[in-house]
Design a protein around this motif. Sequence first.
Motif, PDB file in Angstrom:
ATOM      1  N   ASP A 165       0.837  -1.193   0.000  1.00 28.03           N
ATOM      2  CA  ASP A 165       0.000   0.000   0.000  1.00 28.03           C
ATOM      3  C   ASP A 165       0.874   1.246   0.000  1.00 28.03           C
ATOM      4  O   ASP A 165       1.848   1.333   0.752  1.00 28.03           O
ATOM      5  N   GLN A 166       0.533   2.224  -0.841  1.00 30.94           N
ATOM      6  CA  GLN A 166       1.280   3.480  -0.911  1.00 30.94           C
ATOM      7  C   GLN A 166       0.491   4.561  -0.159  1.00 30.94           C
ATOM      8  O   GLN A 166      -0.031   5.503  -0.749  1.00 30.94           O
ATOM      9  N   CYS A 167       0.451   4.428   1.142  1.00 33.40           N
ATOM     10  CA  CYS A 167      -0.360   5.310   1.971  1.00 33.40           C
ATOM     11  C   CYS A 167       0.093   6.764   1.874  1.00 33.40           C
ATOM     12  O   CYS A 167      -0.724   7.664   1.718  1.00 33.40           O
ATOM     13  N   ILE A 168       1.400   7.014   1.950  1.00 31.09           N
ATOM     14  CA  ILE A 168       1.865   8.397   1.917  1.00 31.09           C
ATOM     15  C   ILE A 168       2.125   8.873   0.489  1.00 31.09           C
ATOM     16  O   ILE A 168       2.486  10.023   0.273  1.00 31.09           O
ATOM     17  N   GLY A 169       1.940   7.982  -0.496  1.00 33.39           N
ATOM     18  CA  GLY A 169       2.072   8.377  -1.893  1.00 33.39           C
ATOM     19  C   GLY A 169       3.520   8.473  -2.348  1.00 33.39           C
ATOM     20  O   GLY A 169       4.453   8.148  -1.618  1.00 33.39           O
ATOM     21  N   GLY A 170       3.698   8.910  -3.588  1.00 34.60           N
ATOM     22  CA  GLY A 170       5.030   9.095  -4.138  1.00 34.60           C
ATOM     23  C   GLY A 170       5.780   7.815  -4.416  1.00 34.60           C
ATOM     24  O   GLY A 170       7.005   7.828  -4.597  1.00 34.60           O
ATOM     25  N   GLY A 171       5.077   6.674  -4.414  1.00 36.12           N
ATOM     26  CA  GLY A 171       5.743   5.416  -4.678  1.00 36.12           C
ATOM     27  C   GLY A 171       6.377   4.783  -3.454  1.00 36.12           C
ATOM     28  O   GLY A 171       7.088   3.781  -3.574  1.00 36.12           O
ATOM     29  N   VAL A 172       6.123   5.361  -2.262  1.00 40.44           N
ATOM     30  CA  VAL A 172       6.666   4.801  -1.025  1.00 40.44           C
ATOM     31  C   VAL A 172       5.664   3.802  -0.454  1.00 40.44           C
ATOM     32  O   VAL A 172       4.571   4.186  -0.030  1.00 40.44           O
ATOM     33  N   THR A 173       6.026   2.550  -0.446  1.00 41.00           N
ATOM     34  CA  THR A 173       5.135   1.524   0.093  1.00 41.00           C
ATOM     35  C   THR A 173       5.225   1.506   1.619  1.00 41.00           C
ATOM     36  O   THR A 173       6.173   2.030   2.211  1.00 41.00           O
ATOM     37  N   GLN A 174       4.227   0.863   2.241  1.00 37.91           N
ATOM     38  CA  GLN A 174       4.257   0.733   3.689  1.00 37.91           C
ATOM     39  C   GLN A 174       5.438  -0.137   4.138  1.00 37.91           C
ATOM     40  O   GLN A 174       5.981   0.064   5.223  1.00 37.91           O
ATOM     41  N   ARG A 175       5.847  -1.083   3.305  1.00 39.58           N
ATOM     42  CA  ARG A 175       7.041  -1.862   3.617  1.00 39.58           C
ATOM     43  C   ARG A 175       8.265  -0.961   3.698  1.00 39.58           C
ATOM     44  O   ARG A 175       9.059  -1.026   4.652  1.00 39.58           O
ATOM     45  N   ALA A 176       8.437  -0.097   2.682  1.00 40.85           N
ATOM     46  CA  ALA A 176       9.581   0.823   2.668  1.00 40.85           C
ATOM     47  C   ALA A 176       9.516   1.788   3.842  1.00 40.85           C
ATOM     48  O   ALA A 176      10.545   2.134   4.437  1.00 40.85           O
ATOM     49  N   LEU A 177       8.307   2.226   4.177  1.00 33.71           N
ATOM     50  CA  LEU A 177       8.141   3.146   5.298  1.00 33.71           C
ATOM     51  C   LEU A 177       8.532   2.470   6.612  1.00 33.71           C
ATOM     52  O   LEU A 177       9.215   3.069   7.453  1.00 33.71           O
ATOM     53  N   ALA A 178       8.112   1.230   6.797  1.00 33.46           N
ATOM     54  CA  ALA A 178       8.454   0.490   8.012  1.00 33.46           C
ATOM     55  C   ALA A 178       9.967   0.287   8.116  1.00 33.46           C
ATOM     56  O   ALA A 178      10.551   0.434   9.199  1.00 33.46           O
ATOM     57  N   GLU A 179      10.608  -0.040   6.997  1.00 35.06           N
ATOM     58  CA  GLU A 179      12.058  -0.213   6.995  1.00 35.06           C
ATOM     59  C   GLU A 179      12.765   1.090   7.359  1.00 35.06           C
ATOM     60  O   GLU A 179      13.751   1.091   8.107  1.00 35.06           O
ATOM     61  N   TYR A 180      12.247   2.194   6.832  1.00 39.80           N
ATOM     62  CA  TYR A 180      12.874   3.493   7.091  1.00 39.80           C
ATOM     63  C   TYR A 180      12.707   3.898   8.556  1.00 39.80           C
ATOM     64  O   TYR A 180      13.582   4.546   9.138  1.00 39.80           O
ATOM     65  N   GLN A 181      11.574   3.531   9.153  1.00 37.94           N
ATOM     66  CA  GLN A 181      11.371   3.787  10.572  1.00 37.94           C
ATOM     67  C   GLN A 181      12.456   3.087  11.393  1.00 37.94           C
ATOM     68  O   GLN A 181      13.041   3.684  12.311  1.00 37.94           O
ATOM     69  N   GLN A 182      12.709   1.839  11.084  1.00 41.42           N
ATOM     70  CA  GLN A 182      13.731   1.083  11.809  1.00 41.42           C
ATOM     71  C   GLN A 182      15.124   1.656  11.546  1.00 41.42           C
ATOM     72  O   GLN A 182      15.969   1.726  12.450  1.00 41.42           O
TER      73      GLN A 182
END
Length: 330
Positions: A231-248
Motif C-alpha cells: 500500500d502506498q499510503c503516503i504516496g510518491g511510490g513509497v510503500t508501507q514496507r519501505a516506510l516500516a524499513e525506514y522507521q527502523q
Amino acid sequence: LTELATATGCEQARPTSVREENVAFPSRLTDRGIPELRGTLSVPVGLGGKRPGVVLIHGSGPNTRDSPIRGDLVHKLSEPFPVLAALAEVLARRGLVVLRYDKRSCRNCYPEATFEPKGFSFEHFEVDARDAVAFLRERPEVDPRRMVVAGHSQGGQYAPFVAHDDPSIAAVVMLAGTTQTFEEGVIGQLRRIEEIRWRQLDLLGALQIAGQRRQLQGCFDQLRGSYDPDDQCIGGGVTQRALAEYQQYGGRTVDRIRQLRCPLLALFGSVDRNIDPAVAAEVEQAIDGKPGEVHVIEGMAHSLTNAVEPAEIRGQGYYHHYYGHDSKKG
C-alpha cells in the motif's frame, strides 16, 4: 584536512582556482534501472599532490547535484539557494576534492530510469553514497586514506551510516541532520509549523498543515498493526514496507553515531523549523568522550542560509563565522 605540510609545520591550503568536471560512477543497484550515477567533481588547482575527498549527500526529495532550496514553509528565499553547489565551492577553495551527484529519485536527471515501488527502499540512498565514496577514493587527485562524508538534512542522517565500518573515512559532517525516525521528524516538523501558523493568525494555513499531519499520522499508525506492505499510503511510490524499513533505519542513528571511529561535526540552525531542537543535544550526548563538535548557529535556517541578520556568534569560548544568504537580494 584543509592544510598543507610545509618545512616548518602546516599552513592553510590556498588553491589558485577550482576546476569542475562532469563525472559518472557505477551503481551497484543495477536492477533499479540506473547503471551509473552522474555528478560534478570540484578539484582545487595549484596545490600539488593528493588531497582529501568529500562526498556530499543530499536531503530528501528528488534533488539534483546542486540541491537548490527555496526556503521552508515559514522563511522563503527570493531565489533558490543551491546548497550542495555552494558547499562544494567553499570546500574546494579550502583544498578539498568534492563530489556532488544527482539523486536517483531525480526523474529529470535520469530519464532512462525505471521505478518500481515494490522494489524501492530508502537504504538505496545510503548505497549510492557508498558508491560515490568508492569512486572518489580511486580518483588520482584524492588521498584515499582521508575521505569525508558530509550530508545535509536527510543526508546528514545517512552520513554516519555511510561512514560505518569504512576505515578510509576521516570525518563525518551532519548539516541540519536528525537522529529521529521519519515519523518523529516529519510529524514534529508539521506540529511546529502548524503552531507558527496559528501564532501568525494564518488559520487556513494552520488547518491545511493539521490535515496533512493527521493523514501522515494515519499511515504511521498502520505500521503498529496489520498493514498491506504494498500500500502506498503516503504516496510518491513509497510503500508501507519501505516506510516500516525506514522507521527502523532512523531508529539506529544514535547507535551509528556512537560507533563512529572518526570525528563528527554537527551543525544546526537556531531557526531551523524542520529539525527538533532537542536533536543537537542528543548528538552531543552520543559523541560524549569522542572527538567531535556540535554547534547551533544563530539565525541559520534549514537551508543553511541566514534567516535573520549576519552575525558573529560567541559559543563555548569560540567565535563561529558562517556564510549568510541575503533573502532580499537573493
